[in-house]
Scaffold this motif. Sequence first.
Motif, PDB file in Angstrom:
ATOM      1  N   ILE B   9       0.825  -1.214   0.000  1.00 55.80           N
ATOM      2  CA  ILE B   9       0.000   0.000   0.000  1.00 55.80           C
ATOM      3  C   ILE B   9       0.860   1.265   0.000  1.00 55.80           C
ATOM      4  CG2 ILE B   9      -0.383   0.602   2.443  1.00 55.80           C
ATOM      5  CD1 ILE B   9      -3.410   0.289   1.739  1.00 55.80           C
ATOM      6  N   HIS B  10       2.052   1.166   0.612  1.00 52.59           N
ATOM      7  CA  HIS B  10       2.940   2.335   0.623  1.00 52.59           C
ATOM      8  C   HIS B  10       3.464   2.620  -0.775  1.00 52.59           C
ATOM      9  CE1 HIS B  10       3.406   1.218   5.026  1.00 52.59           C
ATOM     10  NE2 HIS B  10       2.763   2.374   4.973  1.00 52.59           N
ATOM     11  N   ARG B  11       3.729   1.542  -1.498  1.00 52.38           N
ATOM     12  CA  ARG B  11       4.196   1.725  -2.878  1.00 52.38           C
ATOM     13  C   ARG B  11       3.111   2.379  -3.723  1.00 52.38           C
ATOM     14  NH1 ARG B  11       5.293  -3.593  -4.709  1.00 52.38           N
ATOM     15  NH2 ARG B  11       5.389  -4.216  -2.546  1.00 52.38           N
ATOM     16  N   ARG B  12       1.854   1.945  -3.479  1.00 51.37           N
ATOM     17  CA  ARG B  12       0.747   2.512  -4.254  1.00 51.37           C
ATOM     18  C   ARG B  12       0.592   4.005  -3.929  1.00 51.37           C
ATOM     19  NH1 ARG B  12      -4.739  -0.618  -3.865  1.00 51.37           N
ATOM     20  NH2 ARG B  12      -3.324  -2.132  -2.945  1.00 51.37           N
ATOM     21  N   ARG B  13       0.713   4.331  -2.634  1.00 48.93           N
ATOM     22  CA  ARG B  13       0.594   5.744  -2.249  1.00 48.93           C
ATOM     23  C   ARG B  13       1.734   6.560  -2.831  1.00 48.93           C
ATOM     24  NH1 ARG B  13      -1.027   4.973   4.075  1.00 48.93           N
ATOM     25  NH2 ARG B  13      -3.154   4.278   3.653  1.00 48.93           N
ATOM     26  N   PHE B  14       2.938   5.968  -2.833  1.00 51.71           N
ATOM     27  CA  PHE B  14       4.089   6.678  -3.398  1.00 51.71           C
ATOM     28  C   PHE B  14       3.848   6.945  -4.880  1.00 51.71           C
ATOM     29  CE2 PHE B  14       8.369   6.632  -5.359  1.00 51.71           C
ATOM     30  CZ  PHE B  14       8.875   7.752  -4.723  1.00 51.71           C
ATOM     31  N   GLY B  15       3.326   5.932  -5.585  1.00 49.43           N
ATOM     32  CA  GLY B  15       3.017   6.091  -7.010  1.00 49.43           C
ATOM     33  C   GLY B  15       2.009   7.196  -7.233  1.00 49.43           C
ATOM     34  N   ARG B  16       1.029   7.260  -6.344  1.00 48.60           N
ATOM     35  CA  ARG B  16      -0.011   8.293  -6.455  1.00 48.60           C
ATOM     36  C   ARG B  16       0.601   9.686  -6.242  1.00 48.60           C
ATOM     37  NH1 ARG B  16      -4.842   6.601  -2.771  1.00 48.60           N
ATOM     38  NH2 ARG B  16      -3.847   7.967  -1.270  1.00 48.60           N
ATOM     39  N   ASN B  17       1.475   9.768  -5.232  1.00 46.57           N
ATOM     40  CA  ASN B  17       2.113  11.067  -4.952  1.00 46.57           C
ATOM     41  C   ASN B  17       2.971  11.516  -6.122  1.00 46.57           C
ATOM     42  OD1 ASN B  17       0.911  10.960  -2.510  1.00 46.57           O
ATOM     43  ND2 ASN B  17       2.729  10.247  -1.404  1.00 46.57           N
ATOM     44  N   ILE B  18       3.718  10.562  -6.699  1.00 49.28           N
ATOM     45  CA  ILE B  18       4.554  10.903  -7.854  1.00 49.28           C
ATOM     46  C   ILE B  18       3.667  11.378  -9.000  1.00 49.28           C
ATOM     47  CG2 ILE B  18       6.065   9.912  -9.645  1.00 49.28           C
ATOM     48  CD1 ILE B  18       7.521  10.300  -7.072  1.00 49.28           C
ATOM     49  N   GLY B  19       2.545  10.685  -9.218  1.00 49.66           N
ATOM     50  CA  GLY B  19       1.619  11.059 -10.285  1.00 49.66           C
ATOM     51  C   GLY B  19       1.115  12.488 -10.112  1.00 49.66           C
ATOM     52  N   VAL B  20       0.715  12.819  -8.888  1.00 48.28           N
ATOM     53  CA  VAL B  20       0.210  14.175  -8.616  1.00 48.28           C
ATOM     54  C   VAL B  20       1.325  15.201  -8.817  1.00 48.28           C
ATOM     55  CG1 VAL B  20      -0.718  15.699  -6.828  1.00 48.28           C
ATOM     56  CG2 VAL B  20      -1.605  13.385  -7.070  1.00 48.28           C
ATOM     57  N   ALA B  21       2.526  14.872  -8.345  1.00 51.81           N
ATOM     58  CA  ALA B  21       3.659  15.804  -8.467  1.00 51.81           C
ATOM     59  C   ALA B  21       3.984  16.075  -9.940  1.00 51.81           C
ATOM     60  CB  ALA B  21       4.890  15.231  -7.757  1.00 51.81           C
ATOM     61  N   VAL B  22       4.038  15.018 -10.729  1.00 49.10           N
ATOM     62  CA  VAL B  22       4.361  15.181 -12.152  1.00 49.10           C
ATOM     63  C   VAL B  22       3.263  16.002 -12.840  1.00 49.10           C
ATOM     64  CG1 VAL B  22       4.613  13.933 -14.338  1.00 49.10           C
ATOM     65  CG2 VAL B  22       5.794  13.110 -12.299  1.00 49.10           C
TER      66      VAL B  22
END
Lengths: 310, 62
Positions: B9-22
């Motif tokens: 779940i942490h990886r998924r959240r990290f992916g989401r954060n990266i997506g929003v940042a980009v």
Amino acid sequence: MSDIRAYEQPGEAGFGDYVQLLKPRVMSLVVFTALVGLLVAPVSVHPVIAFASILFIALGAGASGALNMWWDADIDAVMRRTKSRPVPAGKVAAGEALAVGLALSGIAVVMLGLAANWLAAGLLAFTIFFYAVVYSMWLKRSTPQNIVIGGAAGAFPPMIGWACATGGISVESLLMFALIFMWTPPHFWALALFMKDDYSNAGVPMLTVTHGRKATRTHILVYTILLVPVAVGAAFTSIGGPIYLAASIALNGWFLIGAWRIWRRDEAMAEADGYATEKSVFRFSLSYLFLHFGAFLAEAALRPYGMGGW
Amino acid sequence: MAFPPEHEIHRRRFGRNIGVAVTLALFIVLVFALTVVKVTRGDPMQAFDHSVRPELAAEEAE
């Protein structure tokens, strides 16, 4: 501990699930038709402004998709075709889809107004309203003519693209609108014929459910006949030309033959060959629209070399 | 104290954060590009600011 409880939520959404809320496949058609509307207009647009305009039109379309998924989560969960969408799959909460839809709608409309002009932004706002409120909330569950009137939402993008370039509305942009508007009913009814039980299970009053399948076949033929003069007529405006005329006559002839074949069949014949004709006409209808707009684009691309147009 | 093992779940959240940042970074780039185009294209940018601007008056008179 709260962290341990977090582990127990397997449905937490990834970034891709939010992208799925925006219906990327529908968006690709919106991008293409809006881009054609913008490029065939007689006014040239700076590439950065053109890019931004198309992006915000696509974002607006995506936002209306998210609003649709929020409102239709109950019927999406029942239909085979839609039950893996993020809201019915439990990955994104319905309220979140609403928030994403509303926020992106506002951003898309305001940014399109700033990047292009406020007529285009107004048309985009109306399109979002039409799809989310008029189609999803009102017509979809109340009348079998839902996709006829709701089809207008999908028909606006080339008109918005044209408005981005010219700042106005003209007979050309209205004909591009009419082309998609008239194409939508036979396209979706062909789908409804072979997606047999989906709509009836969900209680959506598709024509196949309320008026029967024979009536639907007749409707496909009638709407295809009505589509022909709109599609071919566009050839004689400033965005048409001999290439478009030739392509349009061939495509409309083929579509008419397909609609005629659907009309002549009954359910027993369709069951026997697994709805082969209905499926092939549905697939062809996608190419039909793509190639018509491709022909508009070809006319515009060749015009600087003295070849496109009349 | 040892760090707890990383959960999916942490990886998924990290992916989401990266997506929003980009996405936000691209949005900033786009707004900047739009601004540059609109300013350099010579769109009318002046407004009344308490100093005499005859060119604005001429525009109004048209």
